[in-house]
Write a protein that holds these residues in place. Structure first.
Motif, PDB file in Angstrom:
ATOM      1  N   TYR A  21       6.728  -1.037   1.065  1.00  0.00           N
ATOM      2  CA  TYR A  21       7.112  -2.271   0.373  1.00  0.00           C
ATOM      3  C   TYR A  21       5.972  -2.881  -0.437  1.00  0.00           C
ATOM      4  N   THR A  22       4.845  -2.179  -0.567  1.00  0.00           N
ATOM      5  CA  THR A  22       3.728  -2.725  -1.338  1.00  0.00           C
ATOM      6  C   THR A  22       3.450  -1.829  -2.541  1.00  0.00           C
ATOM      7  N   THR A  23       3.023  -2.434  -3.628  1.00  0.00           N
ATOM      8  CA  THR A  23       2.739  -1.651  -4.828  1.00  0.00           C
ATOM      9  C   THR A  23       1.482  -0.798  -4.663  1.00  0.00           C
ATOM     10  N   LEU A  24       0.607  -1.162  -3.716  1.00  0.00           N
ATOM     11  CA  LEU A  24      -0.572  -0.347  -3.429  1.00  0.00           C
ATOM     12  C   LEU A  24      -0.219   0.861  -2.571  1.00  0.00           C
ATOM     13  N   GLY A  25       0.822   0.738  -1.748  1.00  0.00           N
ATOM     14  CA  GLY A  25       1.248   1.848  -0.913  1.00  0.00           C
ATOM     15  C   GLY A  25       0.430   2.013   0.351  1.00  0.00           C
ATOM     16  N   VAL A  26      -0.120   0.909   0.899  1.00  0.00           N
ATOM     17  CA  VAL A  26      -0.787   0.958   2.192  1.00  0.00           C
ATOM     18  C   VAL A  26      -0.212  -0.132   3.081  1.00  0.00           C
ATOM     19  N   GLY A  27      -0.364   0.042   4.391  1.00  0.00           N
ATOM     20  CA  GLY A  27       0.128  -0.963   5.331  1.00  0.00           C
ATOM     21  C   GLY A  27       0.846  -0.333   6.498  1.00  0.00           C
ATOM     22  N   SER A  56       3.435  -6.834  -4.463  1.00  0.00           N
ATOM     23  CA  SER A  56       2.284  -6.770  -5.361  1.00  0.00           C
ATOM     24  C   SER A  56       1.259  -7.804  -4.903  1.00  0.00           C
ATOM     25  N   ASN A  57       0.033  -7.634  -5.357  1.00  0.00           N
ATOM     26  CA  ASN A  57      -1.030  -8.584  -5.034  1.00  0.00           C
ATOM     27  C   ASN A  57      -1.326  -8.641  -3.539  1.00  0.00           C
ATOM     28  N   LEU A  58      -1.011  -7.565  -2.802  1.00  0.00           N
ATOM     29  CA  LEU A  58      -1.054  -7.610  -1.351  1.00  0.00           C
ATOM     30  C   LEU A  58      -1.705  -6.346  -0.792  1.00  0.00           C
ATOM     31  N   PRO A 217      -2.336  -3.119  -6.434  1.00  0.00           N
ATOM     32  CA  PRO A 217      -1.795  -4.455  -6.198  1.00  0.00           C
ATOM     33  C   PRO A 217      -1.910  -5.369  -7.421  1.00  0.00           C
ATOM     34  N   GLY A 218      -2.622  -4.924  -8.466  1.00  0.00           N
ATOM     35  CA  GLY A 218      -2.895  -5.785  -9.610  1.00  0.00           C
ATOM     36  C   GLY A 218      -4.362  -6.166  -9.637  1.00  0.00           C
ATOM     37  N   CYS A 219      -4.684  -7.283 -10.274  1.00  0.00           N
ATOM     38  CA  CYS A 219      -6.074  -7.723 -10.373  1.00  0.00           C
ATOM     39  C   CYS A 219      -6.616  -8.100  -9.002  1.00  0.00           C
ATOM     40  N   ALA A 220      -7.824  -7.629  -8.693  1.00  0.00           N
ATOM     41  CA  ALA A 220      -8.408  -7.866  -7.375  1.00  0.00           C
ATOM     42  C   ALA A 220      -9.002  -9.262  -7.237  1.00  0.00           C
ATOM     43  N   PHE A 221      -9.630  -9.758  -8.309  1.00  0.00           N
ATOM     44  CA  PHE A 221     -10.340 -11.031  -8.236  1.00  0.00           C
ATOM     45  C   PHE A 221      -9.900 -11.969  -9.364  1.00  0.00           C
ATOM     46  N   LYS A 222      -9.936 -13.249  -9.077  1.00  0.00           N
ATOM     47  CA  LYS A 222      -9.688 -14.253 -10.094  1.00  0.00           C
ATOM     48  C   LYS A 222     -10.875 -14.287 -11.061  1.00  0.00           C
TER      49      LYS A 222
END
Length: 296
Positions: A21-27, A56-58, A217-222
């Motif tokens: 369920y995550t865009t990174l594919g870990v968990g 995403s973002n997770l 997950p997208g951008c790592a840092f703000k």
């Protein structure tokens, strides 16, 4: 996947790896509650919980999480884009309720076909509406709060409706506390044409072409401000392309971490810690971590 005993309100409950369920594919594996209405949601919230949208973002730990993980389904994942006859004007369309479980990319495509503007700057964000609102997801061309009229928020204490003016929202932040769930929203949109909205979407999407296409997950840092973005700072630290296990700081854009296939959360955590150690200015994570801190 292990199917657990049905809930008393009929919610489907299963133990599943959150990687799916995550865009990174870990968990790792966790207890997942699929809730379709407010009664099922209330039952799911009777014990410690987390809410999972588009993933995403997770970054979820390899061990999963001990709390219940809630996903919105059924009516809470449907959208009524019919203009509200009382709230709408010739200059502004206010929709019916859009469920927090609605996938954002599909919603943006529907709005484009209807010629409704205000959210095209969020094109390409692989989120669900509730999660996108919770973090005020967006790009340099627009964010979720550009198109919100009313939000329905559920907490263990009950349900309330608020407007953006009621919240201290800002850059990648809605001002909504962590244990509050965005179940539905009404959108505030500007009448336009499908062609005009599509042109804005294409412009925003073209600016994202340099971003990696692998699992991320997208951008790592703000972006920290001061004239340089997080990606530029990470690149200047010589970290672009750095690998730990099967996780890599993307060669295309240094503010993205990608899964080359088989990466673990521990791999990603190690890269995040390396970036924080090597970049010369403090960086705030844009990723949400489950649990909330980097190990060690």
């Amino acid at each position: 996947m292990t199917v657990l005993s049905p809930s008393r309100t009929g919610a489907r409950v299963e133990r599943q790896p959150l990687a799916r369920y995550t865009t990174l594919g870990v968990g790792g594996e966790s207890e997942v509650w699929f809730v379709a209405d407010h009664a099922q949601l209330a039952e799911a919230m009777e014990q410690p919980y987390r809410i999972l949208g588009g993933g995403s973002n997770l970054v979820v730990a390899d061990e999963g999480v001990p709390e219940r993980v809630i996903r919105l389904t059924g009516p809470l994942a449907q959208a009524d884009l019919t203009p509200d006859p009382v709230l709408s004007t010739p200059e502004q369309i206010v929709t019916g309720w859009v469920g927090g479980g609605v996938p954002l990319p599909g919603l943006i495509r529907k709005l484009q076909k209807l010629g409704l503007s205000n959210l095209e700057g969020t094109v390409g964000i692989p989120a669900q509406v509730g999660g996108a609102v919770w973090m005020n997801a967006g790009t340099r061309y627009g964010e979720m709060f550009d198109g919100l009229h009313t939000l329905e928020i559920v907490t263990p204490q009950g349900t309330r409706q608020v407007t953006p003016d009621d919240l201290a929202w800002g850059y990648r932040d809605s001002g909504i506390p962590r244990n509050h769930i965005v179940t539905r929203v009404r959108l505030r949109l500007r009448p336009s044409t499908p062609e005009e909205v599509l042109a804005k979407m294409d412009f925003a999407d073209h600016a994202r072409k340099g971003q990696p296409k692998m699992k991320t997950p997208g951008c790592a840092f703000k972006n920290p401000g001061g004239g340089k973005g997080a990606g530029q700072l990470i690149d200047e630290a010589g970290l672009k392309g750095t690998r730990v296990g099967a996780a890599m700081i993307a060669p295309e854009h240094a503010n993205f971490i990608v899964n080359l296939g088989g990466a673990t959360a521990a791999d990603v955590h190690a890269l995040l810690a390396l970036i924080c150690d090597r970049v010369g200015v403090p960086l705030d994570l844009e990723y949400e971590l489950w649990p909330e801190t980097l190990p060690g």
